[in-house]
Design a protein around this motif. Sequence first.
Motif, PDB file in Angstrom:
ATOM      1  N   PHE A   1     -13.750 -34.113  35.834  1.00 51.73           N
ATOM      2  CA  PHE A   1     -13.592 -34.481  34.486  1.00 51.73           C
ATOM      3  C   PHE A   1     -11.955 -34.621  34.121  1.00 51.73           C
ATOM      4  O   PHE A   1     -11.252 -34.105  34.848  1.00 51.73           O
ATOM      5  N   GLY A   2     -11.897 -35.340  32.988  1.00 49.14           N
ATOM      6  CA  GLY A   2     -10.312 -35.381  32.463  1.00 49.14           C
ATOM      7  C   GLY A   2      -9.713 -36.162  33.280  1.00 49.14           C
ATOM      8  O   GLY A   2      -8.467 -35.693  33.659  1.00 49.14           O
ATOM      9  N   GLY A   3     -10.062 -37.052  34.001  1.00 50.69           N
ATOM     10  CA  GLY A   3      -9.300 -37.904  34.962  1.00 50.69           C
ATOM     11  C   GLY A   3      -8.998 -37.037  36.260  1.00 50.69           C
ATOM     12  O   GLY A   3      -8.010 -37.232  36.883  1.00 50.69           O
ATOM     13  N   GLY A   4      -9.495 -36.018  36.378  1.00 48.50           N
ATOM     14  CA  GLY A   4      -9.303 -35.086  37.610  1.00 48.50           C
ATOM     15  C   GLY A   4      -8.900 -33.778  36.914  1.00 48.50           C
ATOM     16  O   GLY A   4      -8.670 -32.810  37.695  1.00 48.50           O
ATOM     17  N   LYS A   5      -8.237 -33.839  35.820  1.00 47.23           N
ATOM     18  CA  LYS A   5      -7.497 -32.561  35.343  1.00 47.23           C
ATOM     19  C   LYS A   5      -8.380 -31.407  34.944  1.00 47.23           C
ATOM     20  O   LYS A   5      -7.855 -30.253  34.661  1.00 47.23           O
ATOM     21  N   GLY A   6      -9.777 -31.775  34.736  1.00 43.88           N
ATOM     22  CA  GLY A   6     -10.611 -30.624  34.245  1.00 43.88           C
ATOM     23  C   GLY A   6     -11.112 -30.776  32.739  1.00 43.88           C
ATOM     24  O   GLY A   6     -10.701 -31.726  32.067  1.00 43.88           O
ATOM     25  N   LEU A   7     -12.148 -29.900  32.643  1.00 47.78           N
ATOM     26  CA  LEU A   7     -13.025 -30.414  31.443  1.00 47.78           C
ATOM     27  C   LEU A   7     -12.095 -29.748  30.166  1.00 47.78           C
ATOM     28  O   LEU A   7     -12.224 -30.210  28.977  1.00 47.78           O
ATOM     29  N   ILE A   8     -11.289 -28.753  30.134  1.00 49.85           N
ATOM     30  CA  ILE A   8     -10.571 -28.228  29.299  1.00 49.85           C
ATOM     31  C   ILE A   8      -9.483 -29.434  28.895  1.00 49.85           C
ATOM     32  O   ILE A   8      -9.133 -29.644  27.544  1.00 49.85           O
ATOM     33  N   SER A   9      -9.046 -30.279  29.825  1.00 49.05           N
ATOM     34  CA  SER A   9      -7.986 -31.165  29.658  1.00 49.05           C
ATOM     35  C   SER A   9      -8.882 -32.425  28.886  1.00 49.05           C
ATOM     36  O   SER A   9      -8.404 -32.844  27.865  1.00 49.05           O
ATOM     37  N   GLU A  10      -9.852 -32.818  29.189  1.00 44.44           N
ATOM     38  CA  GLU A  10     -10.732 -33.710  28.672  1.00 44.44           C
ATOM     39  C   GLU A  10     -10.908 -33.422  27.513  1.00 44.44           C
ATOM     40  O   GLU A  10     -10.916 -34.234  26.454  1.00 44.44           O
ATOM     41  N   LEU A  11     -11.108 -32.115  26.913  1.00 47.64           N
ATOM     42  CA  LEU A  11     -11.370 -31.765  25.454  1.00 47.64           C
ATOM     43  C   LEU A  11     -10.170 -31.481  25.058  1.00 47.64           C
ATOM     44  O   LEU A  11     -10.327 -31.171  23.524  1.00 47.64           O
ATOM     45  N   GLY A  12      -8.977 -31.653  25.447  1.00 41.32           N
ATOM     46  CA  GLY A  12      -7.701 -31.264  24.845  1.00 41.32           C
ATOM     47  C   GLY A  12      -7.574 -29.930  24.099  1.00 41.32           C
ATOM     48  O   GLY A  12      -6.752 -29.880  23.257  1.00 41.32           O
ATOM     49  N   ILE A  13      -8.183 -28.775  24.721  1.00 44.17           N
ATOM     50  CA  ILE A  13      -8.008 -27.554  24.139  1.00 44.17           C
ATOM     51  C   ILE A  13      -7.272 -26.577  24.878  1.00 44.17           C
ATOM     52  O   ILE A  13      -7.277 -25.400  25.230  1.00 44.17           O
ATOM     53  N   GLU A  14      -6.298 -27.110  25.985  1.00 47.32           N
ATOM     54  CA  GLU A  14      -5.453 -26.491  26.826  1.00 47.32           C
ATOM     55  C   GLU A  14      -4.778 -24.921  26.254  1.00 47.32           C
ATOM     56  O   GLU A  14      -4.797 -24.108  26.741  1.00 47.32           O
ATOM     57  N   LYS A  15      -4.294 -25.476  24.896  1.00 43.01           N
ATOM     58  CA  LYS A  15      -3.588 -24.470  24.147  1.00 43.01           C
ATOM     59  C   LYS A  15      -4.693 -23.425  23.781  1.00 43.01           C
ATOM     60  O   LYS A  15      -4.103 -22.269  23.466  1.00 43.01           O
ATOM     61  N   ASP A  16      -5.702 -23.359  23.617  1.00 46.93           N
ATOM     62  CA  ASP A  16      -6.874 -22.361  23.097  1.00 46.93           C
ATOM     63  C   ASP A  16      -7.484 -21.617  24.126  1.00 46.93           C
ATOM     64  O   ASP A  16      -8.156 -20.898  23.850  1.00 46.93           O
ATOM     65  N   VAL A  17      -6.995 -21.647  25.299  1.00 45.41           N
ATOM     66  CA  VAL A  17      -7.414 -21.043  26.718  1.00 45.41           C
ATOM     67  C   VAL A  17      -6.637 -20.037  27.143  1.00 45.41           C
ATOM     68  O   VAL A  17      -5.237 -20.311  27.319  1.00 45.41           O
ATOM     69  N   PHE A  18      -7.066 -18.649  27.195  1.00 41.20           N
ATOM     70  CA  PHE A  18      -6.021 -17.782  27.577  1.00 41.20           C
ATOM     71  C   PHE A  18      -5.669 -17.899  29.091  1.00 41.20           C
ATOM     72  O   PHE A  18      -4.420 -17.769  29.683  1.00 41.20           O
ATOM     73  N   ALA A  19      -6.694 -18.315  30.001  1.00 35.43           N
ATOM     74  CA  ALA A  19      -6.362 -18.631  31.369  1.00 35.43           C
ATOM     75  C   ALA A  19      -7.297 -19.566  31.923  1.00 35.43           C
ATOM     76  O   ALA A  19      -8.416 -19.218  31.266  1.00 35.43           O
TER      77      ALA A  19
END
Length: 382
Positions: A208-226
């Motif tokens: 997902f996310g072009g390989g970067k993962g689902l959090i990147s696909e959703l653009g919520i990297e800053k909302d995740v603690f880890a």
Amino acid sequence: MAKLPEKLEQKLEKRRLDNALRALPETPSLIDFSSNDYLGFTRKEEMVNDTSKLLNEEKLTSIGSTGSRLLTGNHILYKELEDFLAVYHVSDSALVFNSGYDANIGFFSSVPQRGDIVFYDELVHASIRDGIKMGNAKSYKFAHNDLNDLRRQIERSQNIDGNTEVYIVTEAVFSMDGDSPDLKALANLCAKNNYHLIVDEAHAVGIFGGGKGLISELGIEKDVFARVVTFGKAMGCHGAAILCGNELKTYLVNFARSLIYTTALSPHAIASVLVAYQYLEQYGKEEITGLRANILYFKEQIHHLELEESFIQSNSSIHCLLAPGNQKAKQLSKQLKEEGFDVKPILSPTVKMGEERLRFCLHSYNTKEEIKNLLQIIRTYI
Ligand SMILES: Cc1ncc(COP(=O)(O)O)c(C=O)c1O
């Protein structure tokens, strides 16, 4: 050799009676519908050659790392990889562990403290559960992908006060079901209440996310603690990293025992991950497109053969056909093996009794013909 203690004999006997005895399998030369090599990276000879080239360039010729990362094992490629991962996955920091298992037990045994609470999806990976068990925080599971149940559990837990840190953990793609939670809603819930969200992206990275993962696909990297990303699946290598803030990285370096008390990964292992990420950036698009087309085709065939009701809904590379009972799941897998397909049965106690299944892992290198033939054979058994 000395006899096994009676209690252990009894546990093994129970496994045999339940038809659930595990054994190390031979490596089959069958059509692969079971490995985690989703993008076929372990098959790329050029990645092997590029890894050797990188090691030669860096003059890193030793086979072993010689010690823990905190002693002599922290060779230069670790910094290179962690700097790269932080930029690539849009995170302040990255900390590499020897495996996803180590990353999860390291995090969950050390971060939540006595008096804190961890809420975890009932289907999270064994490594997360083991880590939670090793720690001192209270923990409660919530129904799979069920935000309302999570809210109920939070309301029910009487002991959340100003001193309680709340951690919520889930997976971007569940390893045994292939489905995903509503991560945006979870992130909102956490942001509103100051809870800490942890997402295991083992089966989402590379896909997902072009390989970067689902959090990147959703653009919520800053909302995740880890976030936990692993290299043993789509990346075709070995190891894992926790993506997190700088202070949390410092904390883990000081308190995560699965990082501190183990020999670091070899230069070769880290070099191969760097090469795999280079490869993902350069050629990954083609492999991901191939994988996505196969996922779509698999779903179309399920629909066409009227098998939808037997499958768990999924858009990932993991698809599961429910075949309740260990005996039934094992039998179906055996029949498929005889037809040349490697599809693993997932038995209880790995999944709940009554939810035993066949687990299909799809890859960029599976052909449409293989998928079609496989599902047509399944149709004759169902
Ligand atoms: C969701 C999830 N997390 C963590 C792990 C462990 O990763 P590793 O195989 O790198 O130890 C796995 C592996 O099966 C997994 O499926």
